[in-house]
Design an enzyme around this catalytic site. Sequence first.
Site, PDB file in Angstrom:
ATOM      1  N   LYS A 162       0.828  -1.149  -0.001  1.00 25.75           N
ATOM      2  CA  LYS A 162       0.073   0.043   0.007  1.00 25.75           C
ATOM      3  C   LYS A 162       1.018   1.139   0.162  1.00 25.75           C
ATOM      4  CE  LYS A 162      -3.350  -1.874   2.983  1.00 25.75           C
ATOM      5  NZ  LYS A 162      -4.770  -1.779   2.217  1.00 25.75           N
ATOM      6  N   ARG A 209     -10.096 -11.743   2.384  1.00 24.33           N
ATOM      7  CA  ARG A 209     -11.090 -12.715   2.032  1.00 24.33           C
ATOM      8  C   ARG A 209     -10.389 -14.115   2.101  1.00 24.33           C
ATOM      9  NH1 ARG A 209     -11.549  -9.423  -3.543  1.00 24.33           N
ATOM     10  NH2 ARG A 209     -11.175  -7.740  -2.085  1.00 24.33           N
TER      11      ARG A 209
END
Length: 505
Positions: free
Chosen positions: A279, A353
Amino acid sequence: MARRTSTFAYPTIPAVAWQAGLPVHGAPTWVVVVGTAGLPAAAKEAGERLGVDLDRLLEVQQESGFSPAAGATAAYPLLTGEVREVLLVGAGEQTAKELRQAGAAVARFGRGKDELTTVVAEGIDDAAVQAFAEGVVLGSFTYTLKTADVPEPVVARVTLTDGSAAERQPVVDRGIVIGRTGWLARQFAITPSNEKDPAWLAARATELAASTGLELTVWDEKKLAADGFGGILAVGQGSARPPRLIRLDYVPEGAGDDTPYVVLVGKGITYDTGGLSLKPREAMVSMKRDMTGGGSVIATMSALRELGAQVRVTGLICAAENMPSGSAYRPDDVIRHYGGRTTEVKNTDAEGRLVMADGLAYAVQELQPDVLVDISTLTGAIKISLGAMLYGGLFATDDALAANLTEAGRASGEELWRMPLPAEYESLIATPIADAVNSSKGPGSITAALFLKAFTGTTPWAHLDLSSIAESPADHHEYSAGSTGAGARLLTTWLTSEAPTAGIA
């Protein structure tokens, strides 16, 4: 490597007590809750005790700009007598939502004080009284590691009355407990990640299980590997601090074969750098709160016995730290989840996820619940869809489950907006290499939900993507600046309602 000693302290929250009738001797500060309809009926008697014309005081304050909007405040000093000041607090139409906001305003005003006596309107319903108590707890929230200029402590006690002979302490007590779950989830999320790792989360779960009558099981990295939890292991393998799967079990007294069974699965990413798909700095700053879902599950589980929940509940917290290193998982890796389903990794920053897929697969194959709900700060895309601080995202395969959760969100103040699960988008996560990819172009929150759906079988399932309500930019109503602990109040409200699984097929 030496571990830092934990400084975690469980919250010391205000005592909130219901008083039948006006107290003979009140606190040095009296609070009067004002709605759009004016002062509460007991205000006249309260004013006589205080030697203050509260009707005239309200007129003067309104002339100076005070309005009865929820959370508005105006303080008035008293120069004689034991009572030293009166605080007017707005509560709008005195709905539960507005009284929660009023309660938070009272708590903020009361910092550093020993006691407040608060007068509310006679006849407000139980939901509104409960919400006020929740607001007092939530508005009291503070967290700091400062050694100087430490914020004032929370108000020690709030006495609440409508001047009548009614006895409503059980309603107040429920509000305190639900507010405490929000505080606890918020405190988990705001704890810095140099202290908080997967083992730290497991330690907090262990402590709460011991004090609240829950059964606890923890998988370390060796047991995770032996049992085939490939998603949790892959995400955690880049960190020197290994992953954990935490299981908490609650069984109500008198439970039988016909007692509904719910499993909660929470995302517990204790820090998210994005892994090798790193990020940018700005996006990484708040990622200590990426375990909000898992923290909310722990906080919820801790309240079930105290509130007498009548469903069996298992909480699974899938905990890992997503770090870049020589041992980190890579784009184009193929991982095998619990039960055998495979995922081709396209973005190591779509890690939540992957860990939750293991939890969902384990729940379906080993636990076989009646209802399955997962909770996470899963996607930034849900913020684009729903904005910030109004609604969390809800995806569900069962209409009754969606309706029950939506109602719990409305009652708790953590509102949900149902999103679609169109099968037409499943092609966006298809790949010839594996059963699915973990990231794709397109509607990101929907494709993430569809990825998870494949692990839920035929079990009625709901997915809560709460990134949109997980962070407050400032102190506002019941929220404090920073992590909100989103989901704990919602889940606790739902699971302790009269029939949380009603109508679910």
